[in-house]
Design a protein around this motif. Sequence first.
Motif, PDB file in Angstrom:
ATOM      1  N   SER A   8       7.461  -2.425  -8.750  1.00 59.94           N
ATOM      2  CA  SER A   8       7.027  -1.032  -8.849  1.00 59.94           C
ATOM      3  C   SER A   8       6.845  -0.479  -7.447  1.00 59.94           C
ATOM      4  CB  SER A   8       5.719  -0.923  -9.635  1.00 59.94           C
ATOM      5  OG  SER A   8       4.659  -1.552  -8.935  1.00 59.94           O
ATOM      6  N   PHE A   9       7.067   0.816  -7.313  1.00 60.29           N
ATOM      7  CA  PHE A   9       6.992   1.465  -6.003  1.00 60.29           C
ATOM      8  C   PHE A   9       6.184   2.743  -6.113  1.00 60.29           C
ATOM      9  CE2 PHE A   9      10.995  -0.702  -6.597  1.00 60.29           C
ATOM     10  CZ  PHE A   9      11.042  -1.555  -5.508  1.00 60.29           C
ATOM     11  N   GLN A  10       5.401   3.021  -5.079  1.00 64.73           N
ATOM     12  CA  GLN A  10       4.660   4.271  -5.033  1.00 64.73           C
ATOM     13  C   GLN A  10       4.396   4.659  -3.591  1.00 64.73           C
ATOM     14  OE1 GLN A  10       0.606   2.030  -6.296  1.00 64.73           O
ATOM     15  NE2 GLN A  10       0.398   4.237  -6.113  1.00 64.73           N
ATOM     16  N   LEU A  11       4.163   5.944  -3.375  1.00 69.10           N
ATOM     17  CA  LEU A  11       3.744   6.396  -2.054  1.00 69.10           C
ATOM     18  C   LEU A  11       2.323   5.919  -1.806  1.00 69.10           C
ATOM     19  CD1 LEU A  11       5.146  10.056  -1.972  1.00 69.10           C
ATOM     20  CD2 LEU A  11       6.141   8.001  -0.951  1.00 69.10           C
ATOM     21  N   ALA A  12       2.124   5.322  -0.648  1.00 70.61           N
ATOM     22  CA  ALA A  12       0.817   4.747  -0.330  1.00 70.61           C
ATOM     23  C   ALA A  12      -0.224   5.832  -0.091  1.00 70.61           C
ATOM     24  CB  ALA A  12       0.929   3.849   0.890  1.00 70.61           C
ATOM     25  N   THR A  13      -1.441   5.547  -0.463  1.00 73.59           N
ATOM     26  CA  THR A  13      -2.567   6.448  -0.237  1.00 73.59           C
ATOM     27  C   THR A  13      -3.581   5.779   0.688  1.00 73.59           C
ATOM     28  OG1 THR A  13      -3.814   5.628  -2.144  1.00 73.59           O
ATOM     29  CG2 THR A  13      -2.259   7.453  -2.542  1.00 73.59           C
ATOM     30  N   ILE A  14      -4.485   6.572   1.209  1.00 76.22           N
ATOM     31  CA  ILE A  14      -5.503   6.039   2.122  1.00 76.22           C
ATOM     32  C   ILE A  14      -6.343   4.966   1.445  1.00 76.22           C
ATOM     33  CG2 ILE A  14      -7.551   6.659   3.470  1.00 76.22           C
ATOM     34  CD1 ILE A  14      -6.257   9.378   3.984  1.00 76.22           C
ATOM     35  N   SER A  15      -6.541   5.078   0.139  1.00 75.28           N
ATOM     36  CA  SER A  15      -7.339   4.087  -0.590  1.00 75.28           C
ATOM     37  C   SER A  15      -6.691   2.702  -0.582  1.00 75.28           C
ATOM     38  CB  SER A  15      -7.568   4.544  -2.033  1.00 75.28           C
ATOM     39  OG  SER A  15      -6.340   4.604  -2.736  1.00 75.28           O
ATOM     40  N   GLN A  16      -5.391   2.641  -0.263  1.00 75.37           N
ATOM     41  CA  GLN A  16      -4.674   1.363  -0.258  1.00 75.37           C
ATOM     42  C   GLN A  16      -4.519   0.787   1.151  1.00 75.37           C
ATOM     43  OE1 GLN A  16      -1.336   3.205  -2.164  1.00 75.37           O
ATOM     44  NE2 GLN A  16      -1.726   2.200  -4.137  1.00 75.37           N
ATOM     45  N   GLN A  17      -5.229   1.370   2.099  1.00 68.87           N
ATOM     46  CA  GLN A  17      -5.092   0.939   3.492  1.00 68.87           C
ATOM     47  C   GLN A  17      -5.399  -0.539   3.671  1.00 68.87           C
ATOM     48  OE1 GLN A  17      -7.313   3.230   6.357  1.00 68.87           O
ATOM     49  NE2 GLN A  17      -6.726   1.942   8.077  1.00 68.87           N
ATOM     50  N   ASP A  18      -6.467  -1.037   3.054  1.00 68.28           N
ATOM     51  CA  ASP A  18      -6.860  -2.427   3.253  1.00 68.28           C
ATOM     52  C   ASP A  18      -5.790  -3.396   2.770  1.00 68.28           C
ATOM     53  OD1 ASP A  18      -9.217  -1.618   4.386  1.00 68.28           O
ATOM     54  OD2 ASP A  18     -10.442  -1.957   2.602  1.00 68.28           O
ATOM     55  N   GLU A  19      -5.225  -3.176   1.579  1.00 69.08           N
ATOM     56  CA  GLU A  19      -4.216  -4.117   1.091  1.00 69.08           C
ATOM     57  C   GLU A  19      -2.901  -3.959   1.847  1.00 69.08           C
ATOM     58  OE1 GLU A  19      -3.383  -3.626  -3.058  1.00 69.08           O
ATOM     59  OE2 GLU A  19      -3.676  -1.449  -2.994  1.00 69.08           O
ATOM     60  N   TRP A  20      -2.594  -2.741   2.300  1.00 69.87           N
ATOM     61  CA  TRP A  20      -1.423  -2.529   3.166  1.00 69.87           C
ATOM     62  C   TRP A  20      -1.583  -3.373   4.430  1.00 69.87           C
ATOM     63  CZ3 TRP A  20       2.597   1.532   3.144  1.00 69.87           C
ATOM     64  CH2 TRP A  20       3.312   1.613   4.347  1.00 69.87           C
ATOM     65  N   ASP A  21      -2.739  -3.257   5.070  1.00 72.67           N
ATOM     66  CA  ASP A  21      -2.966  -3.966   6.326  1.00 72.67           C
ATOM     67  C   ASP A  21      -3.047  -5.481   6.135  1.00 72.67           C
ATOM     68  OD1 ASP A  21      -2.858  -1.711   7.893  1.00 72.67           O
ATOM     69  OD2 ASP A  21      -5.026  -1.426   7.985  1.00 72.67           O
ATOM     70  N   ARG A  22      -3.564  -5.932   5.001  1.00 68.56           N
ATOM     71  CA  ARG A  22      -3.575  -7.373   4.738  1.00 68.56           C
ATOM     72  C   ARG A  22      -2.150  -7.918   4.698  1.00 68.56           C
ATOM     73  NH1 ARG A  22      -8.000  -6.306   1.314  1.00 68.56           N
ATOM     74  NH2 ARG A  22      -6.644  -6.113  -0.518  1.00 68.56           N
ATOM     75  N   TYR A  23      -1.260  -7.132   4.117  1.00 69.96           N
ATOM     76  CA  TYR A  23       0.132  -7.584   4.024  1.00 69.96           C
ATOM     77  C   TYR A  23       0.794  -7.621   5.405  1.00 69.96           C
ATOM     78  CZ  TYR A  23       4.941  -8.051   2.490  1.00 69.96           C
ATOM     79  OH  TYR A  23       6.230  -8.506   2.322  1.00 69.96           O
ATOM     80  N   VAL A  24       0.685  -6.548   6.167  1.00 66.12           N
ATOM     81  CA  VAL A  24       1.389  -6.505   7.457  1.00 66.12           C
ATOM     82  C   VAL A  24       0.750  -7.431   8.491  1.00 66.12           C
ATOM     83  CG1 VAL A  24       2.206  -4.156   7.036  1.00 66.12           C
ATOM     84  CG2 VAL A  24       0.136  -4.501   8.386  1.00 66.12           C
ATOM     85  N   SER A  25      -0.528  -7.765   8.315  1.00 66.93           N
ATOM     86  CA  SER A  25      -1.187  -8.625   9.308  1.00 66.93           C
ATOM     87  C   SER A  25      -0.631 -10.042   9.298  1.00 66.93           C
ATOM     88  CB  SER A  25      -2.695  -8.672   9.052  1.00 66.93           C
ATOM     89  OG  SER A  25      -2.987  -9.335   7.832  1.00 66.93           O
ATOM     90  N   THR A  26      -0.003 -10.430   8.189  1.00 66.74           N
ATOM     91  CA  THR A  26       0.532 -11.788   8.101  1.00 66.74           C
ATOM     92  C   THR A  26       2.059 -11.830   8.067  1.00 66.74           C
ATOM     93  OG1 THR A  26       0.358 -11.732   5.673  1.00 66.74           O
ATOM     94  CG2 THR A  26      -1.519 -12.617   6.891  1.00 66.74           C
ATOM     95  N   HIS A  27       2.718 -10.677   8.051  1.00 69.19           N
ATOM     96  CA  HIS A  27       4.182 -10.668   8.011  1.00 69.19           C
ATOM     97  C   HIS A  27       4.722 -10.848   9.425  1.00 69.19           C
ATOM     98  CE1 HIS A  27       8.298  -9.590   7.080  1.00 69.19           C
ATOM     99  NE2 HIS A  27       7.996  -9.543   5.801  1.00 69.19           N
ATOM    100  N   GLU A  28       5.575 -11.829   9.618  1.00 73.66           N
ATOM    101  CA  GLU A  28       6.019 -12.183  10.971  1.00 73.66           C
ATOM    102  C   GLU A  28       6.857 -11.101  11.633  1.00 73.66           C
ATOM    103  OE1 GLU A  28       9.972 -14.840   9.764  1.00 73.66           O
ATOM    104  OE2 GLU A  28       8.171 -15.821  10.525  1.00 73.66           O
ATOM    105  N   GLN A  29       7.447 -10.196  10.865  1.00 74.99           N
ATOM    106  CA  GLN A  29       8.275  -9.138  11.454  1.00 74.99           C
ATOM    107  C   GLN A  29       7.517  -7.827  11.645  1.00 74.99           C
ATOM    108  OE1 GLN A  29      11.610  -8.887   8.781  1.00 74.99           O
ATOM    109  NE2 GLN A  29      12.610 -10.693   9.626  1.00 74.99           N
ATOM    110  N   ALA A  30       6.265  -7.783  11.222  1.00 74.79           N
ATOM    111  CA  ALA A  30       5.488  -6.549  11.342  1.00 74.79           C
ATOM    112  C   ALA A  30       4.970  -6.380  12.764  1.00 74.79           C
ATOM    113  CB  ALA A  30       4.328  -6.554  10.357  1.00 74.79           C
ATOM    114  N   THR A  31       4.947  -5.139  13.216  1.00 77.39           N
ATOM    115  CA  THR A  31       4.451  -4.798  14.547  1.00 77.39           C
ATOM    116  C   THR A  31       3.128  -4.048  14.422  1.00 77.39           C
ATOM    117  OG1 THR A  31       5.460  -2.609  14.659  1.00 77.39           O
ATOM    118  CG2 THR A  31       6.860  -4.481  15.224  1.00 77.39           C
ATOM    119  N   ALA A  32       2.568  -3.681  15.567  1.00 78.46           N
ATOM    120  CA  ALA A  32       1.338  -2.893  15.547  1.00 78.46           C
ATOM    121  C   ALA A  32       1.554  -1.521  14.929  1.00 78.46           C
ATOM    122  CB  ALA A  32       0.790  -2.748  16.969  1.00 78.46           C
ATOM    123  N   TYR A  33       2.791  -1.004  14.994  1.00 73.87           N
ATOM    124  CA  TYR A  33       3.096   0.302  14.421  1.00 73.87           C
ATOM    125  C   TYR A  33       3.116   0.252  12.896  1.00 73.87           C
ATOM    126  CZ  TYR A  33       4.624   1.030  19.224  1.00 73.87           C
ATOM    127  OH  TYR A  33       4.672   1.105  20.597  1.00 73.87           O
TER     128      TYR A  33
END
Length: 356
Positions: A8-33
């Motif tokens: 499933s896909f949706q446009l991210a909202t501010i309420s989903q910031q924590d789970e968004w950041d949890r995902y990118v914090s451990t993805h090896e190809q993710a950058t600070a941007y």
Amino acid sequence: MTPPPTLSFQLATISQQDEWDRYVSTHEQATAYHKFAWLLAVKNAYGHAISGVIARETQTNEVVGVFPAILMKTPIIGRQLCSLPYCDVGYPVADSSEVVSEMQRFLESQQIKHNSQNFEIRDVAETPSEKTHLQHKKVRMLLPLPQSSEVLLASFKSKLRSQVRKAEKNGLEVKLGCSQQLVADFYGVYTRNMRDLGSPVHAKKWFEQIVEAYADSSIISVIYKGDTPIGAGLVIKNGKHASIPWASTLREFNPLAPNMMLYWSLLAHCADSGITEFDFGRSTFEEGTYRFKKQWGATPQLLNWKKLDKNNQYVREKEHNQAPSKLRPLIENIWRKLPLGLTITTGSVIRPYISL
């Protein structure tokens, strides 16, 4: 045979910031941007709409991919979808290439829905082993960092170490932090340097919003000659990755080597903070800034910026990489001669609509 997972896909909202950041914090190809903070800073500073996509595996509701994007509304030109504006990269990160493809299709449908004139994806590509293929190409410069600044300093050649020490011998001092005073001192150096380069500046609120959004994941370094700020840089972090989007020095003080103290202070801070990769940012292969970054040990990664038109067709390379306008040098020369205050006021008005 196990069926493929339903997504499933949706446009991210501010309420989903924590789970968004949890995902990118451990993805090896993710950058600070890739942190949600970049999207938030753009929205709060300039009012552009967050259009990042979050992908989930339907049965588990687990996040399996994110695609950061901003919908920019630009006078005359109209709407533009960009991943991401004001930085070098913004490509999707996901558990699989299939998720990436589906997220892009979702964003392409958003492009049509909002009548966006184009959709730009600032991706990277495999760097060719034959360096002649990099001539005139844009790259970002990446430096692996060891476990401490002490080890990093020892890895430098003696000439580089002496250049780092030169600034201290010249009486320069450094301060690191994220205080409002450091933001102000950073902005003072940045605006003068950009005026001298003939380029419009971001509004001060842009940097204030970055520092607020990234919080402890940001750091500013300011170099002083006495009480005068003469060099400054801003670093943002994600997991073990750090990037430096902006760094400036005042050219009249360059013989004192403030740039060496500036970069060393930030590299040392990152090495001692558990960062394992430092992104020096965009350069043209073998040109001046490229050589400056290379001396620290950084190596190039080819940038691959792609653009789709409003019909979701890729713009041909010869159209996308057009030669610079002949008017550009003239405009830059005029800009350099303008009063600083006027360049700040004017730049703050037009800069939100320039995605570079």
